[in-house]
Structure formats: structure tokens, C-alpha cells
Design a protein around this motif. Structure first.
Motif, mmCIF file in Angstrom:
data_model
loop_
_atom_site.group_PDB
_atom_site.id
_atom_site.type_symbol
_atom_site.label_atom_id
_atom_site.label_comp_id
_atom_site.label_asym_id
_atom_site.label_seq_id
_atom_site.Cartn_x
_atom_site.Cartn_y
_atom_site.Cartn_z
ATOM 1 N N MET A 31 7.696 -6.282 4.850
ATOM 2 C CA MET A 31 7.186 -5.903 3.537
ATOM 3 C C MET A 31 6.457 -4.582 3.676
ATOM 4 N N GLU A 32 6.563 -3.759 2.656
ATOM 5 C CA GLU A 32 5.816 -2.503 2.644
ATOM 6 C C GLU A 32 4.337 -2.765 2.399
ATOM 7 N N ILE A 33 4.034 -3.739 1.530
ATOM 8 C CA ILE A 33 2.655 -4.041 1.163
ATOM 9 C C ILE A 33 2.358 -5.490 1.522
ATOM 10 N N VAL A 34 1.272 -5.690 2.250
ATOM 11 C CA VAL A 34 0.830 -7.044 2.579
ATOM 12 C C VAL A 34 0.064 -7.548 1.377
ATOM 13 N N ILE A 43 -7.496 -7.071 6.897
ATOM 14 C CA ILE A 43 -7.157 -5.655 7.035
ATOM 15 C C ILE A 43 -8.362 -4.789 6.657
ATOM 16 N N LYS A 44 -9.036 -5.152 5.578
ATOM 17 C CA LYS A 44 -10.199 -4.375 5.135
ATOM 18 C C LYS A 44 -11.373 -4.551 6.093
ATOM 19 N N LYS A 45 -11.651 -5.786 6.498
ATOM 20 C CA LYS A 45 -12.793 -6.071 7.377
ATOM 21 C C LYS A 45 -12.691 -5.337 8.709
ATOM 22 N N PHE A 46 -11.500 -5.251 9.270
ATOM 23 C CA PHE A 46 -11.322 -4.620 10.585
ATOM 24 C C PHE A 46 -10.820 -3.183 10.481
ATOM 25 N N LYS A 119 6.628 -2.508 11.815
ATOM 26 C CA LYS A 119 7.043 -3.181 10.582
ATOM 27 C C LYS A 119 6.136 -4.354 10.216
ATOM 28 N N TYR A 120 5.247 -4.749 11.144
ATOM 29 C CA TYR A 120 4.455 -5.958 10.950
ATOM 30 C C TYR A 120 2.975 -5.691 11.183
ATOM 31 N N LYS A 121 2.121 -6.342 10.411
ATOM 32 C CA LYS A 121 0.675 -6.171 10.504
ATOM 33 C C LYS A 121 0.034 -7.178 11.458
ATOM 34 N N LYS A 133 5.758 -17.437 22.978
ATOM 35 C CA LYS A 133 6.374 -17.204 21.676
ATOM 36 C C LYS A 133 5.623 -16.054 21.020
ATOM 37 N N ILE A 134 6.356 -15.006 20.662
ATOM 38 C CA ILE A 134 5.772 -13.836 20.018
ATOM 39 C C ILE A 134 6.249 -13.826 18.573
ATOM 40 N N GLU A 135 5.303 -13.943 17.648
ATOM 41 C CA GLU A 135 5.647 -14.001 16.230
ATOM 42 C C GLU A 135 5.152 -12.723 15.541
ATOM 43 N N TYR A 136 6.089 -11.998 14.943
ATOM 44 C CA TYR A 136 5.769 -10.806 14.174
ATOM 45 C C TYR A 136 5.789 -11.193 12.694
ATOM 46 N N THR A 137 4.700 -10.947 11.975
ATOM 47 C CA THR A 137 4.632 -11.356 10.575
ATOM 48 C C THR A 137 3.713 -10.408 9.785
ATOM 49 N N ASN A 138 3.788 -10.504 8.483
ATOM 50 C CA ASN A 138 2.916 -9.721 7.618
ATOM 51 C C ASN A 138 1.898 -10.599 6.915
#
Length: 144
Positions: A31-34, A43-46, A119-121, A133-138
Motif C-alpha cells: 500500500m502507498e498509504i498505511v 509511525i508518528k510516535k517513532f 514496500k513495507y512499513k 519466519k519473516i513477515e513483511y506487512t503494512n
């Protein structure tokens, strides 16, 4: 004596193959926007609004020395143990446009997929014996 040597060689291969590190990569929706609230708050806190920053979190089954190298910088280098009630071990913010190398107990090395990383946050790493197990997600996960 030859039979004895063959037996030793066979057992050696059996032990070596049992200790091999296995990794599985799982990719979420790009996704472009989380857009979920928990993710936006983290995202804001860190201060990770920059598209070149992502969160790297270690989740369950860790009781190891974890070293995370992000480009030329060492981000984490500490003995970490999973908090049983939360299923969370440790985490950090990484630059996703640089190579990320994870070393466990100065023995096992895992490199994150440099093409997929931007591509992932959120990237979650879970351990189950010698399987990672490596999980890439937004989407941020809750640990409470």
C-alpha cells in the motif's frame, strides 16, 4: 574399519542437516498509504513518516544475542528474550533503503530482502527453533 568411518560420515551429515537454518518470507498487501490507526500512531510516535524508514520487530521464541546491522550502522546488539505474555522481544526503526543483516548468537545470519523492504512499513521476525519466519506487512500488530 571402513564401515565405522562410513557410519561416522553418515551421522555427521545427519547432524549438519538438522542444524540448518530455514527462513520463510511472507508478504502482505503493498500500500502507498498505511491507513490503520495503530500503524499511524506508531509511525508518528517513532518519527518514521519518512518512506525510507520501517519498523523491525522480533516477536516470539527468542532468548538470544541479536545483532541488527543497517548499512554500516549497528542498530541492535543485545541479548533479548521474548516476554511470554506479550509475544514480543525487541524492535527498532531501520532505513529500508539500506541492506539489513541480522545475526543471531554470532552464528546464524539472515539478510532481509532489499527489493521488498521499501514496500513495507513493518517487518516481523518470529523464531521457532531453527526456523525463522519473516513477515513483511503494512499493518502494525498489537502485543497486548
Amino acid at each position: 574399519m571402513k564401515a565405522f568411518n562410513r557410519i561416522i560420515v553418515c551421522f555427521s551429515f545427519a547432524f549438519i542437516s538438522c542444524s540448518a537454518v530455514k527462513t520463510t518470507e511472507v508478504y502482505g498487501t503493498e500500500m502507498e498509504i498505511v491507513d490503520n490507526v495503530r500503524s499511524r500512531v506508531m509511525i508518528k510516535k517513532f518519527n518514521a513518516q519518512d518512506k525510507n524508514k520501517s519498523f523491525l520487530d522480533f516477536t516470539s521464541q527468542f532468548d538470544n544475542l541479536i545483532t541488527v546491522k543497517n548499512g554500516d550502522s549497528i542498530v541492535i546488539n543485545e541479548k533479548s528474550k521474548t516476554l511470554p505474555m506479550l509475544g514480543f522481544t525487541t524492535g527498532c526503526v531501520i532505513f529500508n533503503n539500506k541492506e539489513v543483516t541480522i545475526t543471531i548468537d554470532n552464528k546464524q545470519t539472515i539478510k532481509l530482502n532489499k527489493e521488498q523492504l521499501p514496500k513495507y512499513k513493518f517487518i516481523y521476525i518470529e523464531k521457532n527453533k531453527n526456523h525463522y519466519k519473516i513477515e513483511y506487512t503494512n499493518g502494525a500488530k498489537s502485543f497486548l
